[in-house]
Scaffold this motif. Structure first.
Motif, PDB file in Angstrom:
ATOM      1  N   ALA A  71       0.822  -1.201   0.000  1.00  0.00           N
ATOM      2  CA  ALA A  71       0.000   0.000   0.000  1.00  0.00           C
ATOM      3  C   ALA A  71       0.856   1.252   0.000  1.00  0.00           C
ATOM      4  N   SER A  72       0.284   2.315  -0.551  1.00  0.00           N
ATOM      5  CA  SER A  72       0.963   3.599  -0.495  1.00  0.00           C
ATOM      6  C   SER A  72       0.975   4.074   0.947  1.00  0.00           C
ATOM      7  N   MET A  73       1.894   4.981   1.250  1.00  0.00           N
ATOM      8  CA  MET A  73       2.048   5.452   2.619  1.00  0.00           C
ATOM      9  C   MET A  73       0.742   6.009   3.193  1.00  0.00           C
ATOM     10  N   THR A  74       0.112   6.885   2.453  1.00  0.00           N
ATOM     11  CA  THR A  74      -1.081   7.525   3.006  1.00  0.00           C
ATOM     12  C   THR A  74      -2.152   6.504   3.364  1.00  0.00           C
ATOM     13  N   ILE A  75      -2.346   5.547   2.476  1.00  0.00           N
ATOM     14  CA  ILE A  75      -3.366   4.538   2.743  1.00  0.00           C
ATOM     15  C   ILE A  75      -2.952   3.659   3.916  1.00  0.00           C
ATOM     16  N   ALA A  76      -1.681   3.250   3.919  1.00  0.00           N
ATOM     17  CA  ALA A  76      -1.210   2.405   5.015  1.00  0.00           C
ATOM     18  C   ALA A  76      -1.361   3.129   6.343  1.00  0.00           C
ATOM     19  N   GLU A  77      -1.125   4.423   6.296  1.00  0.00           N
ATOM     20  CA  GLU A  77      -1.130   5.190   7.536  1.00  0.00           C
ATOM     21  C   GLU A  77      -2.546   5.387   8.064  1.00  0.00           C
ATOM     22  N   TYR A  78      -3.464   5.777   7.190  1.00  0.00           N
ATOM     23  CA  TYR A  78      -4.761   6.233   7.667  1.00  0.00           C
ATOM     24  C   TYR A  78      -5.889   5.229   7.525  1.00  0.00           C
ATOM     25  N   LEU A  79      -5.835   4.396   6.536  1.00  0.00           N
ATOM     26  CA  LEU A  79      -6.989   3.544   6.287  1.00  0.00           C
ATOM     27  C   LEU A  79      -6.758   2.076   6.603  1.00  0.00           C
ATOM     28  N   LEU A  80      -5.562   1.612   6.339  1.00  0.00           N
ATOM     29  CA  LEU A  80      -5.353   0.186   6.440  1.00  0.00           C
ATOM     30  C   LEU A  80      -5.592  -0.409   7.815  1.00  0.00           C
ATOM     31  N   PRO A  81      -5.125   0.248   8.880  1.00  0.00           N
ATOM     32  CA  PRO A  81      -5.361  -0.367  10.194  1.00  0.00           C
ATOM     33  C   PRO A  81      -6.828  -0.641  10.448  1.00  0.00           C
TER      34      PRO A  81
END
Lengths: 317, 317
Positions: A122-132
């Motif tokens: 995943a891209s950083m932004t997605i990993a950071e905000y949505l993935l968890p």
DNA sequence: TGAGCACATAAGCTGGAGTTATGAGCAGCG
DNA sequence: CGCTGCTCATAACTCCAGCTTATGTGCTCA
């Protein structure tokens, strides 16, 4: 303290009380215990639930009450109920525990690298905000799906997918990398923000594209998804005041008053609602972008990947 | 597990791994240390910042890496930088720390009861969801303002204000209690939500008032602000499936699939975006309500009260 | 080459949190 | 009425995580 280099902890005023947070906030175990007491209505029951002895629970709650200086539970010979203050504290505690659950879900995916049933890039932004959040939802429905996570920019995600090192990817770029199929799972928008003190913060007439292009901005580095979208929208003209390599650093600089910044809506929800940043209206420029799930052309996701995908798609953003 | 009586911790699937969260998530002190390392670029510097010795910091980070199974920092003879995974972990950690800061601000206000310079009385919903943020903002700007907080329903807030036990109040009812002046600080809306599995979750045609009034709903108890607004909107007709005494309990019951619930928008942001609850469109019924700051008629807030008020008013909701 | 900064290692202390064992208060029931 | 069963509290003991100080090693720069 206003140096833009700082990754910032969002507390411009510095520590106001001596002793770190950890000395004033009970640790996670104690908070979990409190939630269990709230749910089960008894100290002993909560202790059993967490696999510790009843005296241990009793003493932990008691020392938490001492630490906070507030009575949290009403003990009685036939159970314990939260006091009013206790109910409030418990609600605040639940927030911490939820953040910890997200942390755990993410960290676990970061660790599992090998032999996972579902490998995500995943891209950083997605990993950071949505993935968890997605991982938590997935875990709730399929508790035994081991997920591994690899974060990187769009091309890294594409590489992983094409080399078979990942089963499912998430990117936020403008275009879909070659060789991949994709599905839009959410919409994101870049927004212009400033500290509340900045002149633009009081602006009611929307910014025009030209104005935005002419003003030096706090930006992510060239090559980041965020920057690409902005440059495209302005015609390659974005003028950097400073370039920083993480969303967090950009936010910290903006909060510190270094200037206007352009950031994903996802990244600044908290800051906006706590009024640490103010959104500046923009006219004339299309800063929307799609968030996409991606996979190698033809290899439509199956099994766990399909499941995760379905979780993300029902997301409304 | 689907008993509506449960105050619920929002994890329908139960613990999926042995050992509590606290065993898998580093404690707050360690997370704070990690943030400091990220910000300062060196273990020793972070240690100094937190008032501990350099070896203590070194060992804490190391054991955190062992615990998570991921390398977080790249050590070098001239400083430490986060690894890629470390940056991600740090961002997730920051969420926990921010929740802890809100907790701390709230708890502190709960404790200070006596001799505070600003005594606030607030309704539960506001105390729960908005006040910690305001307190943090206030602390950032006026670090030495000691605030005390008392939470209760509208009439309790009014009583405190009129008896001089509180300087500023916040209520969410439909009407302003007698003897008080008020200012609208934000708008809130009640929304209808269900678990994703419920038939209403897939509904696209808005619910009519009649339909809502005829369906048994998960509700707060009579007398709560939330219930008052709903009853007023439906003409006193809301039919309870169960009545619960806290927002949290209502949420938990709804997430567990007990039925449709009516809740403040404020309360379900997280649940909606994580898709644990789905918003059901409603036509025909006006469920908006104002959030108001209140004070005794004539005693326009001054000093710290005025400052807090100005913080809340700039809030966009 | 020696000063300065970085991190790592070693040895010892301490306190918090856990344990088991026991006591005390209240409810329900034969 | 007194037994049983639940609740929480207290006491005495154990143990380990995390702290400290002291020291070693590696790199950089004057």
């Amino acid at each position: 303290m206003s140096s833009a280099e700082e990754t910032g902890d969002g507390e411009p005023g510095g520590r106001t009380h001596t002793g770190s947070l950890a000395h004033r906030v009970p640790e996670l175990g104690a908070l979990e215990l409190l939630l269990a007491v709230a749910r089960l209505g008894s100290l002993g029951g909560a202790a059993r639930h967490l696999g510790i002895s009843q005296p241990a629970a009793s003493s932990r709650i008691r020392s938490m009450e001492r630490q906070l200086g507030v009575a949290l539970v009403d003990r009685s010979p036939r159970g314990s109920r939260l006091t009013d203050a206790g109910a409030l504290v418990t609600d605040w505690a639940r927030r911490i525990v939820e953040a910890a659950e997200a942390f755990d879900a993410g960290a676990q995916a970061l660790r599992d690298r090998r032999d996972s049933r579902l490998r995500v890039a995943a891209s950083m932004t997605i990993a950071e905000y949505l993935l968890p959040g997605w991982l938590l939802a997935l875990r709730a429905q399929r508790p035994d799906t081991a997920v591994s996570l690899l974060a990187g920019n769009s091309s890294a995600v594409a590489r992983r997918l094409l080399s078979g090192e990942a089963d499912l990817g998430f990117v936020e770029g403008v275009s879909v990398p070659a060789g991949l199929d994709s599905a839009v799972i959410a919409h994101d928008r870049l927004i212009v923000v400033t500290a509340p003190g900045h002149p633009w913060a009081r602006r009611r007439t929307p910014l025009a594209a030209r104005e935005l292009a002419e003003t030096p901005l706090i930006l992510r580095e060239k090559g980041s998804g965020t920057r690409q979208v902005l440059d495209a929208a302005l015609g390659g003209l974005a003028r950097p005041l400073i370039e920083l390599s993480s969303t967090t650093a950009v936010k910290a600089a903006a909060v510190g008053g270094a200037g206007p910044a352009v950031l994903s809506e996802l990244a600044v929800g908290e800051e906006l609602s706590m009024r640490r940043l103010v959104r500046v209206p923009v006219a004339d420029v299309s800063l929307a972008r799609d968030l996409r799930a991606v996979w190698p052309t033809g290899h439509r996701p199956t099994g766990p990947a399909r499941h995760l995908l379905s979780l993300t798609r029902s997301q409304r953003s």
